[in-house]
Motif scaffolding. Structure first.
Motif: not given
Length: 165
Positions: A23-29, A35-36, A46-50, A52-56
């Motif tokens: 699974v690929f998704g966006a998370r905070f570093d 970042k993806h 879990s880190v991909f949930r929610g 982000k409303y920011v360009q990853s």
């Protein structure tokens, strides 16, 4: 409760992983930049949930996804409509084992705008003598000033989303 819009992504991600997929998704570093990335575990979703409303930053994820697809593994790739189109163009062919998930997008701010916003919020919460040292900490590592970010916090209920930092 940890998802932005009901949790459909979580169900799709868990099913993909249970079938041996990725699974690929966006998370905070560690610097609260978006970042993806990918995971091969249900806990890692879990880190991909929610939202982000920011360009990853997609980094090497298109190449990584292609490698998993060529190994005949199932791949779920979640991203903005623009990122999904970019991945399809990168791959140059259809894959039966690829599930693409996008969402309605009204545009996302750049990482630079996001960084400026975080700096301003921290500056407003700190006195002038500590601002520069706190900004340095924020830019270099996670710290007590920012413990989490939710673009669609539900503490006020499902009808009144709010941003929390």
């Amino acid at each position: 409760m940890h998802s932005s819009s009901g949790g459909v992504f979580s169900i799709l991600a868990e099913q993909t992983i249970k079938q041996g997929g990725v699974v690929f998704g966006a998370r905070f570093d560690e610097n609260w930049e978006v970042k993806h990335d990918y995971t091969e575990t249900i806990d890692g979703v879990s880190v991909f949930r929610g939202s982000k409303y920011v360009q990853s930053k997609t980094g090497d994820t298109f190449k990584q996804a292609e490698q998993f697809l060529k190994q005949n593994r199932k791949v779920l790739f979640s991203g903005t409509p623009c990122q999904i189109v970019a991945l399809k163009r990168y791959l140059k062919k259809e894959y039966e084992n690829l599930l693409l998930v996008d969402f309605i997008c009204h545009g996302v701010p750049s990482p630079g705008v996001w960084r400026k916003y975080l700096k301003q919020v921290i500056a407003l919460t700190c006195d002038k003598n500590t601002v520069s040292s706190h900004l340095k900490l924020l830019l270099s590592e996670r710290n007590a000033l920012v413990e989490g970010i939710s673009f669609r916090d539900k503490r006020l209920g499902w009808q009144k989303y709010s941003f929390s930092l």
